[in-house]
Design an enzyme around this catalytic site. Structure first.
Site, mmCIF file in Angstrom:
data_model
loop_
_atom_site.group_PDB
_atom_site.id
_atom_site.type_symbol
_atom_site.label_atom_id
_atom_site.label_comp_id
_atom_site.label_asym_id
_atom_site.label_seq_id
_atom_site.Cartn_x
_atom_site.Cartn_y
_atom_site.Cartn_z
ATOM 1 N N ASP A 1 56.449 6.336 46.086
ATOM 2 C CA ASP A 1 55.205 5.578 46.278
ATOM 3 C C ASP A 1 55.510 4.190 46.842
ATOM 4 O O ASP A 1 56.676 3.790 46.923
ATOM 5 C CB ASP A 1 54.461 5.481 44.934
ATOM 6 C CG ASP A 1 52.951 5.478 45.109
ATOM 7 O OD1 ASP A 1 52.471 5.143 46.205
ATOM 8 O OD2 ASP A 1 52.239 5.818 44.142
ATOM 9 N N ASP B 1 44.187 8.209 48.397
ATOM 10 C CA ASP B 1 44.358 9.318 47.454
ATOM 11 C C ASP B 1 43.146 10.241 47.481
ATOM 12 O O ASP B 1 42.009 9.794 47.606
ATOM 13 C CB ASP B 1 44.458 8.781 46.011
ATOM 14 C CG ASP B 1 45.773 8.070 45.748
ATOM 15 O OD1 ASP B 1 46.588 7.942 46.673
ATOM 16 O OD2 ASP B 1 45.964 7.638 44.591
#
Lengths: 380, 380
Positions: B130, B191
């Protein structure tokens, strides 16, 4: 275009009306004095699902035609849709207060009396009166009032479904006390679409305006958040449960717009759920409201007859799994729902008796994302 | 916090990887030279459905724990999830290029080599890396590159899943040719959530940026539009069909985030659909693109091996019933899909052979609101 052909092109509404014979006192404003819609109207309406499709050559099974409405009527008869405390199938029609309907067909402006009389002659039981193509707010207001009086003068019982406040809002705040004196139900907000976004926006509008609109609803006059789109394409199962539960809480007309020839057994069972319909049709006729919103969970409640309450908890979080939510029983029903205790039944997403709860106790529920848990609290 | 315990708290990814042994020439940029992800990664990832729930006391069945991952792994084995051209279950892990992960746990910044070596020692097969808590774009870029090199130096085959372009976009346009040299797949956009709104926004982003991102995808490196949320709460059936079909067209990693212990047979069959997965995993490895959008219907297509094409038609209209849409065969596959004819099979919403079509002919399809018709056109 003659009125007769306009009817076929503009479509009908099949209304299952429950005309309560029990009279209830209620503290709200004076209602339209036609004795109708003592509980919210129930039925089927073609618009959201079938729109204005007139191409019967290419799409004979879904175009707006006598065949389509007769098929729906027959299914309402044969598939149990009519079984829920109905007085039989009634006929609805659509027209417009202005010069044209929203789709551009002739409107009723300047012809309210003759149109009302014609509808009565045809045996129409409900008029859905749209608000497109009106020159001014004054015409809009006068038009809605005049048609109401014209319908009354026909001597026939015709439920009067308005869109008056919806078209008023861009100009000024509607006077709901007045609207209630002329209409049996009234649309406030945008048309429903076959999407969760749309259902959410209707709920959000309703809760943010609840101080203005909840108290005015009652036997004879109802806020109309638009059609049920359950059984179509755009809502997940949990979202369908939410629409059914919240339309019951809101004392909303239950007007399905779907294809009764092709509907899943699950959607059909949800729409025919007698316990949820009983909340919607509760004879006390008080609309529910949003009690609170915290951490993306909304709690709504509605007072029912016999000192019972309906409580809905909606999980608006669109990520993750089912969430646990604990409510203190004492916070429900203005502190009065469970004194000293009450019997709680979960109605949705599935029915189960939860048992007796005391005023001091907590209730823990589990709510799916975009879903709703609907409870009924009965006094003991 | 020691690395070992960080693993348990941050969760794993169970990856079903298909490492193709056939080498294909492709005209795109040079790929990360680790021989992995020759077709898009497939597997299961906990995030969208289970998030960072660490409360194993109150919610033992849905908290992030070894038990949860072992249950999913066992179901992948027993319920047919592993049957689709898999080389067996592999283990994925999550870490972050910056000082902390997005949830605030320790990040890998300054420790890329030791973390890579530790992951390799633990037998990790995929790293999802990430991009939260990075001081600067320079650190971000350098960090993603350094971890790529660190993983390579371990000597273990580890798929490298990046979020590099997603975190680059607010500052400057990512250099996809370079990203492809370091990553096996890369997230570009927000997301995914358990909602149609979210799936739609991902498709809209992808089509509006397709000139930049489609050509760079190919064996060894893929655009990652995020997880499949099929089998959860927020998508209707038609919307689930759309996600599956379009993720196949986009040559996207197929990483489910759902609860394999509680999934409807319908959602399971959709996720395990061998024909649709074959499109996603096509060895030619060319990503599809949106061909056109008209009247709220989008047509997407993807070139496949053996001169075949996949074509998806999405109905984005959120009102009304199923819509008919006619496409001219000659407009598909850059005019080459059906010369002189081809065999067309509909794969979704249900499989049926449509038969032979000539280059000059038209194909009429019927698409549900928010749904997709997915076709495979095979050369004759």
């Amino acid at each position: 275009m003659k009125l007769k052909s306009r009817v076929l092109q503009q479509g009908f509404l099949l209304a299952l009306r429950f005309v309560s014979l029990v009279l209830w006192s209620f503290p709200g404003a004076r209602a339209l004095d036609n004795g109708l819609a003592m509980t919210p109207t129930m039925g089927w309406l073609h618009w959201e699902r079938f729109m204005c499709n007139l191409d019967c050559q290419e799409e004979p099974d879904s175009c707006i035609s006598e065949k389509l409405f007769m098929q729906m009527a027959e299914l309402m008869e044969s598939e149990g849709w009519k079984d829920v405390h109905s007085k039989g199938l009634k006929l609805g029609i659509y027209a417009d207060v202005g010069n044209k309907t929203c789709a551009g067909f002739p409107g009723s402006f300047g012809h309210y009396d003759i149109d009302a009389k014609t509808f009565a002659d045809w045996g129409v039981d409900l008029l859905k009166f749209d608000g497109c193509y009106c020159d001014s707010v004054e015409h809009l207001e006068k038009g809605y009032k005049r048609m109401s009086l014209a319908l009354n003068r026909t001597g026939r019982s015709i439920v009067y479904s308005c869109e008056w406040p919806l078209y008023m809002w861009p100009f000024r705040k509607p006077n709901y006390t007045e609207i209630r004196q002329y209409c049996n139900h009234w649309r406030n907000f945008e048309d429903v679409y076959d999407s969760w976004q749309s259902v959410k926006s209707i709920l959000a509008w309703t809760s943010s305006n609840q101080k203005r609109i909840v108290d005015v609803a009652g036997p004879g006059g109802w806020n109309d958040p638009d059609m049920l789109v359950i059984g179509n394409f755009g809502l997940s199962w949990d979202q369908q449960v939410t629409q059914m539960a919240l339309w019951a809480i809101m004392a909303a007309p239950l007007l399905m717009s779907n294809d009764l020839r092709h509907i899943s057994p699950q959607a059909k069972a949800l729409l025919q759920d007698k316990d949820v319909i009983a909340i919607n049709q509760d004879p006390l006729g008080k609309q529910g409201y949003r009690l609170r919103k915290e951490d993306n969970i909304e709690v709504w409640e509605r007072p029912l007859s016999d000192l019972a309450w309906a409580v809905a908890m909606v999980n608006l979080q669109e990520i993750g799994g089912p969430r646990f939510h604990t409510i203190s029983i004492a916070s429900l029903g203005q502190g009065l729902a469970c004194i000293p205790d009450c019997m709680i039944t979960q109605l949705l997403p599935e029915k189960k008796k939860l048992g007796f709860y005391q005023w001091t106790s907590d209730l823990k529920t589990k709510i799916n994302p975009t879903g709703t848990v609907l409870l009924r609290l009965a006094a003991t």
